[in-house]
Design an enzyme around this catalytic site. Structure first.
Site, PDB file in Angstrom:
ATOM      1  N   THR A  74      20.735 125.089  39.628  1.00  0.00           N
ATOM      2  CA  THR A  74      21.150 126.402  39.148  1.00  0.00           C
ATOM      3  C   THR A  74      20.115 127.137  38.327  1.00  0.00           C
ATOM      4  O   THR A  74      19.084 126.571  37.967  1.00  0.00           O
ATOM      5  CB  THR A  74      22.414 126.196  38.276  1.00  0.00           C
ATOM      6  OG1 THR A  74      22.952 127.439  37.914  1.00  0.00           O
ATOM      7  CG2 THR A  74      22.069 125.460  37.008  1.00  0.00           C
ATOM      8  N   THR A  75      20.415 128.385  38.035  1.00  0.00           N
ATOM      9  CA  THR A  75      19.723 129.133  36.994  1.00  0.00           C
ATOM     10  C   THR A  75      20.783 129.734  36.083  1.00  0.00           C
ATOM     11  O   THR A  75      21.649 130.476  36.540  1.00  0.00           O
ATOM     12  CB  THR A  75      18.860 130.264  37.578  1.00  0.00           C
ATOM     13  OG1 THR A  75      17.919 129.712  38.502  1.00  0.00           O
ATOM     14  CG2 THR A  75      18.105 130.992  36.472  1.00  0.00           C
TER      15      THR A  75
END
EC number: 3.4.25.1
Length: 217
Positions: A17-18
């Site tokens: 993810t970010t």
């Protein structure tokens, strides 16, 4: 939700993810991409919402094992709901972060998940806290996490300014997510952004084809 690999190990769903949270003048923006992957090998979902509301004006983002993160958040929401009934007041942001910290610390040998907690309360206003793998709790003005964060440390250091306006902070967060999603193969989908202020909560969704572009794709 799991698959057996050729090396006889089982790899669960990861948020790959970010995630980002940043304070601005009067509020906070917390945001993430929406892609989940299995073992970093293929995309299992393009529509995961990683920005989770744990109380009225408190949100958290998750990174790491999706199952671990969801279990911790479910327990944290229960604890905060009970806490608000006991205190007859909404919980503080630091209280929410501390609940996550305790859950992560006491289960550090079993969990593979980290969190960003952000929100607004009457005592301290907008706040951001990092709860890292293992249960460390750190207050920050701006923070990033997840696999995509490695691509945007320079951007965040160069572009973040304390006391930005709401519009400046939203643009900063959107640009940071777009840069990470353009480089990290396990970040992508849409950008989920939540703005939390004294007056309320606003949800913003930016589709992938509407994100800013910084290079030819």
């Amino acid at each position: 939700m799991e698959k057996h690999c050729t090396n006889s190990q089982v790899k669960g769903v990861s948020t790959g993810t970010t995630i980002l949270a940043a304070t601005f003048n009067g509020g906070v923006v917390i945001c993430s991409d929406s892609r989940a992957s299995i073992g970093g090998e293929y995309v299992s979902s393009k529509t995961i919402n990683k920005v989770i509301q744990v109380h009225d004006r408190i949100f958290c983002c998750m990174a790491g094992s999706l199952a671990d993160a969801q279990a911790v958040i479910k327990a944290a929401k229960y604890n905060l709901s009970f806490h608000s009934v006991q205190m007859e007041n909404p919980p503080l942001v630091i209280a929410a972060a501390s609940v996550l910290k305790e859950l992560c610390y006491h289960n550090k040998d079993e969990l593979q998940a980290g969190f960003i907690t952000a929100g607004w309360d009457k005592k301290k206003g907008p706040q951001v806290y990092v709860v890292s793998l293992g249960g460390m709790l750190v207050p920050q003005l701006v923070t990033i996490g997840g696999s995509g964060s490695t691509y945007i440390y320079g951007y965040v250091d160069a572009k973040y300014k304390p006391n930005m306006s709401r519009e400046e902070c939203l643009q900063f967060a959107t640009n940071a997510l777009a840069l990470a999603m353009g480089r990290d193969n396990v970040s992508g989908g849409v950008a989920h952004l939540v703005v939390v202020t004294e007056t309320g909560v606003e949800h913003v969704v930016v589709p992938g084809n509407k994100l800013p572009k910084f290079h030819d794709e």
